[in-house]
Design a protein around this motif. Structure first.
Motif, PDB file in Angstrom:
ATOM      1  N   ILE A  17      31.789  34.939  39.878  1.00  0.00           N
ATOM      2  CA  ILE A  17      30.948  36.038  39.411  1.00  0.00           C
ATOM      3  C   ILE A  17      31.419  37.327  40.081  1.00  0.00           C
ATOM      4  CG2 ILE A  17      28.613  36.997  39.447  1.00  0.00           C
ATOM      5  CD1 ILE A  17      27.519  34.212  39.136  1.00  0.00           C
ATOM      6  N   PRO A  18      31.687  38.379  39.312  1.00  0.00           N
ATOM      7  CA  PRO A  18      32.218  39.620  39.895  1.00  0.00           C
ATOM      8  C   PRO A  18      31.166  40.369  40.707  1.00  0.00           C
ATOM      9  CG  PRO A  18      31.731  39.910  37.563  1.00  0.00           C
ATOM     10  CD  PRO A  18      31.538  38.451  37.861  1.00  0.00           C
ATOM     11  N   PRO A  19      31.636  41.240  41.635  1.00  0.00           N
ATOM     12  CA  PRO A  19      33.040  41.524  41.968  1.00  0.00           C
ATOM     13  C   PRO A  19      33.656  40.390  42.753  1.00  0.00           C
ATOM     14  CG  PRO A  19      31.589  42.721  43.449  1.00  0.00           C
ATOM     15  CD  PRO A  19      30.698  42.057  42.446  1.00  0.00           C
ATOM     16  N   SER A  20      34.927  40.089  42.466  1.00  0.00           N
ATOM     17  CA  SER A  20      35.612  38.948  43.068  1.00  0.00           C
ATOM     18  C   SER A  20      36.919  39.412  43.680  1.00  0.00           C
ATOM     19  CB  SER A  20      35.871  37.881  41.997  1.00  0.00           C
ATOM     20  OG  SER A  20      36.853  36.968  42.409  1.00  0.00           O
ATOM     21  N   ILE A  21      37.126  39.083  44.952  1.00  0.00           N
ATOM     22  CA  ILE A  21      38.365  39.469  45.631  1.00  0.00           C
ATOM     23  C   ILE A  21      39.585  38.798  44.999  1.00  0.00           C
ATOM     24  CG2 ILE A  21      39.603  39.295  47.833  1.00  0.00           C
ATOM     25  CD1 ILE A  21      36.846  39.759  49.182  1.00  0.00           C
ATOM     26  N   PRO A  22      39.574  37.490  44.692  1.00  0.00           N
ATOM     27  CA  PRO A  22      40.735  36.894  44.014  1.00  0.00           C
ATOM     28  C   PRO A  22      41.029  37.517  42.645  1.00  0.00           C
ATOM     29  CG  PRO A  22      39.399  35.181  45.007  1.00  0.00           C
ATOM     30  CD  PRO A  22      38.615  36.451  45.111  1.00  0.00           C
ATOM     31  N   MET A  23      40.006  37.986  41.944  1.00  0.00           N
ATOM     32  CA  MET A  23      40.252  38.655  40.663  1.00  0.00           C
ATOM     33  C   MET A  23      40.994  39.970  40.864  1.00  0.00           C
ATOM     34  SD  MET A  23      36.796  38.012  38.431  1.00  0.00           S
ATOM     35  CE  MET A  23      36.187  36.353  38.116  1.00  0.00           C
ATOM     36  N   VAL A  24      40.674  40.673  41.958  1.00  0.00           N
ATOM     37  CA  VAL A  24      41.415  41.895  42.282  1.00  0.00           C
ATOM     38  C   VAL A  24      42.882  41.550  42.548  1.00  0.00           C
ATOM     39  CG1 VAL A  24      41.669  43.778  43.945  1.00  0.00           C
ATOM     40  CG2 VAL A  24      39.382  43.074  43.207  1.00  0.00           C
ATOM     41  N   THR A  25      43.108  40.495  43.311  1.00  0.00           N
ATOM     42  CA  THR A  25      44.473  40.052  43.614  1.00  0.00           C
ATOM     43  C   THR A  25      45.232  39.703  42.342  1.00  0.00           C
ATOM     44  OG1 THR A  25      43.715  39.149  45.734  1.00  0.00           O
ATOM     45  CG2 THR A  25      45.860  38.425  44.945  1.00  0.00           C
ATOM     46  N   TYR A  26      44.609  38.940  41.456  1.00  0.00           N
ATOM     47  CA  TYR A  26      45.268  38.555  40.200  1.00  0.00           C
ATOM     48  C   TYR A  26      45.536  39.778  39.330  1.00  0.00           C
ATOM     49  CZ  TYR A  26      46.215  36.481  35.654  1.00  0.00           C
ATOM     50  OH  TYR A  26      46.799  36.159  34.458  1.00  0.00           O
ATOM     51  N   GLY A  27      44.591  40.699  39.287  1.00  0.00           N
ATOM     52  CA  GLY A  27      44.787  41.907  38.493  1.00  0.00           C
ATOM     53  C   GLY A  27      46.022  42.675  38.931  1.00  0.00           C
ATOM     54  N   VAL A  28      46.237  42.751  40.253  1.00  0.00           N
ATOM     55  CA  VAL A  28      47.411  43.447  40.785  1.00  0.00           C
ATOM     56  C   VAL A  28      48.683  42.661  40.475  1.00  0.00           C
ATOM     57  CG1 VAL A  28      48.548  44.245  42.895  1.00  0.00           C
ATOM     58  CG2 VAL A  28      46.091  44.582  42.600  1.00  0.00           C
ATOM     59  N   VAL A  29      48.657  41.345  40.730  1.00  0.00           N
ATOM     60  CA  VAL A  29      49.848  40.508  40.541  1.00  0.00           C
ATOM     61  C   VAL A  29      50.210  40.390  39.064  1.00  0.00           C
ATOM     62  CG1 VAL A  29      50.766  38.169  40.774  1.00  0.00           C
ATOM     63  CG2 VAL A  29      49.481  39.196  42.648  1.00  0.00           C
ATOM     64  N   GLY A  30      49.208  40.186  38.230  1.00  0.00           N
ATOM     65  CA  GLY A  30      49.461  39.958  36.811  1.00  0.00           C
ATOM     66  C   GLY A  30      49.535  41.215  35.972  1.00  0.00           C
ATOM     67  N   GLY A  31      49.224  42.365  36.571  1.00  0.00           N
ATOM     68  CA  GLY A  31      49.272  43.614  35.829  1.00  0.00           C
ATOM     69  C   GLY A  31      48.237  43.691  34.729  1.00  0.00           C
ATOM     70  N   VAL A  32      47.056  43.107  34.961  1.00  0.00           N
ATOM     71  CA  VAL A  32      45.986  43.131  33.959  1.00  0.00           C
ATOM     72  C   VAL A  32      44.807  43.940  34.488  1.00  0.00           C
ATOM     73  CG1 VAL A  32      46.685  40.894  33.039  1.00  0.00           C
ATOM     74  CG2 VAL A  32      44.915  41.001  34.786  1.00  0.00           C
ATOM     75  N   SER A  33      43.909  44.296  33.601  1.00  0.00           N
ATOM     76  CA  SER A  33      42.748  45.111  33.967  1.00  0.00           C
ATOM     77  C   SER A  33      41.799  44.330  34.879  1.00  0.00           C
ATOM     78  CB  SER A  33      42.008  45.548  32.708  1.00  0.00           C
ATOM     79  OG  SER A  33      40.727  46.049  33.014  1.00  0.00           O
ATOM     80  N   ILE A  34      41.522  44.883  36.041  1.00  0.00           N
ATOM     81  CA  ILE A  34      40.570  44.247  36.955  1.00  0.00           C
ATOM     82  C   ILE A  34      39.173  44.283  36.352  1.00  0.00           C
ATOM     83  CG2 ILE A  34      39.503  44.379  39.245  1.00  0.00           C
ATOM     84  CD1 ILE A  34      42.176  45.504  40.272  1.00  0.00           C
ATOM     85  N   GLY A  35      38.844  45.370  35.649  1.00  0.00           N
ATOM     86  CA  GLY A  35      37.549  45.451  34.981  1.00  0.00           C
ATOM     87  C   GLY A  35      37.366  44.351  33.953  1.00  0.00           C
ATOM     88  N   SER A  36      38.425  44.058  33.188  1.00  0.00           N
ATOM     89  CA  SER A  36      38.355  42.965  32.210  1.00  0.00           C
ATOM     90  C   SER A  36      38.210  41.614  32.898  1.00  0.00           C
ATOM     91  CB  SER A  36      39.617  42.965  31.336  1.00  0.00           C
ATOM     92  OG  SER A  36      39.686  44.130  30.551  1.00  0.00           O
TER      93      SER A  36
END
Length: 425
Positions: A149-168
């Motif tokens: 459930i957001p906000p999620s620290i691993p989601m921030v990491t994946y967003g940076v690594v994968g080049g995808v929207s952290i908001g999405s």
């Protein structure tokens, strides 16, 4: 190079070194023995990885979660959950899970959720007659919702690594987080009913209103933060900074349970937690860069395609690999190392990178409760003073339920993608 890299990684991991040291040393060994690349590249890659603007959200979300925990948020969320679920069979078990879902929208971390809620709920459940291993297992499993459930620290990491929207990514995590909470509640309810764990008190709308009013400022925080991100008012990193100021305001002036002495301790604890995560991210980036330079992701993708080009079978294999990795590796390290390896394959299969990001995060959430490296298990054991063996047995039904939820999330993409497709067009 791959033999040196993974051989050194395996050997150092078996020796029990911290995962950040394992990643860094295996990268250095691979470069020294398998290439002519100067070692200055290690420092350069580590610095570049750690200086990313989106990753600044991690320390600020950690501080915000610590402030909200120290400011009296935990007990107010527990009171609210208790007025909703306390009278049901296994009421305290359900309250623990529901409170973790509330707190997940503040902390962004699994271990932090277990520590904040478990320190109150585990003693309360034991006092009410619940088995101590069962109580601890509930907290360890429910704490994993903290990274879904957001906000999620691993989601921030994946967003940076994968080049995808952290908001999405944040939007995509809501429904899977609710599903996880639901399946854990179902397991807790049936076990509680079998063991005769009764609810406490009676449901009262008046009590619910009072509890909601008391917890209003805690509930408002994720509304402000996530609403601002999705409304285009600020970025996730800016949202993390606002969360810190909000936590300070609520703790000092609304609930008045924060003081400057506590503030120093909370900041130090947050700095220690942040340093661990950022060191893992920095060393994992070097490891990942070597993998990319040796074209290992492309070869892995081709190997999987040679085995099968059926998306159902490939996703099953990837899930099995991620679940095994979760037993031995830290969440952010898994994301930084394995996401770049599988993303080309995932894109080639036509799977949305956002959907795949949630699959990785959910797998790592399960990894937080699978021994021998299940960090949530160690946090819960530290609170309840029981052995890892005892909690590992008690958590098995919850792990099975979480894997069922993982299968649903993996093979029904609309569960993940409905909100991002609806709100991020």
């Amino acid at each position: 190079m791959e033999v040196l890299l993974f051989g050194a990684f395996t050997l150092l991991a078996i020796l029990g070194l911290p995962i950040a040291i394992v990643l860094g040393l295996s990268s250095v060994i691979g470069l020294v023995l398998g290439s002519d690349v100067p070692l200055t590249i290690v420092a350069q890659r580590m610095f570049t990885a750690a200086s990313s603007f989106p990753l600044m959200a991690i320390p600020f979300f950690m501080i915000a979660g610590a402030l909200m925990e120290g400011g009296g948020i935990s007990k107010r969320l527990i009171h609210l959950a208790n007025t909703l679920m306390g009278a049901t069979t296994g009421g305290l078990a359900l309250v623990a899970i529901l409170t973790c879902m509330f707190f997940a929208a503040i902390s962004g971390s699994g271990p932090a959720t277990v520590a904040a809620i478990g320190s109150i709920m585990i003693p309360a459940m034991v006092k009410a007659g619940y088995d101590v291993a069962f109580s601890s297992a509930i907290m360890a499993a429910a704490g994993s919702i903290g990274i879904i459930i957001p906000p999620s620290i691993p989601m921030v990491t994946y967003g940076v690594v994968g080049g995808v929207s952290i908001g999405s990514m944040f939007l995509a995590g809501f429904v899977p987080g609710i599903i996880f909470g639901g399946v854990l509640m179902a397991v807790a309810y049936f076990i509680s009913k079998k063991r005769g764990y009764k609810g406490t008190g009676q449901f009262s709308f008046k009590e619910l209103f009072i509890a909601f009013k008391d917890a209003f400022w805690a509930i408002l925080m994720p509304v402000i933060i996530l609403g601002g991100i999705y409304g285009g008012i600020f970025t996730p990193t800016e949202a993390a900074c606002i969360a810190v100021f909000y936590g300070l305001f609520v703790g000092f002036f609304i609930y008045r349970e924060l003081n400057f002495r506590d503030l120093g301790r909370l900041l130090v604890n947050s700095a220690v937690s942040t340093s661990i995560v950022m060191l893992i991210i920095a060393t994992a980036s070097v490891f990942g860069w070597i993998l990319a330079s040796e074209q290992i992701p492309d070869r892995v993708a081709q190997m999987f395609l040679d085995f099968s080009n059926n998306p159902i079978m490939l996703l099953l294999l990837i899930n099995v690999l991620l679940l095994v990795a979760g037993c031995f590796m830290e969440t952010n390290a898994i994301i930084i190392i394995l996401a770049p390896i599988f993303l080309p394959l995932i894109i080639q299969m036509g799977i949305d990178p956002i959907h795949f990001g949630i699959i990785i995060v959910v797998n790592t959430a399960i990894g937080q409760v699978t021994p021998p490296l299940g960090v949530n298990l160690f946090v819960a054991c530290g609170i309840s003073k029981i052995t890892l063996e005892s909690i590992s047995k008690a958590v098995i039904p919850f792990i099975v339920a979480m894997i069922v939820a993982l299968i649903l999330i993996t093979y029904v993409p609309s569960v993940v993608m409905y909100l991002p497709n609806l709100l991020m067009k």
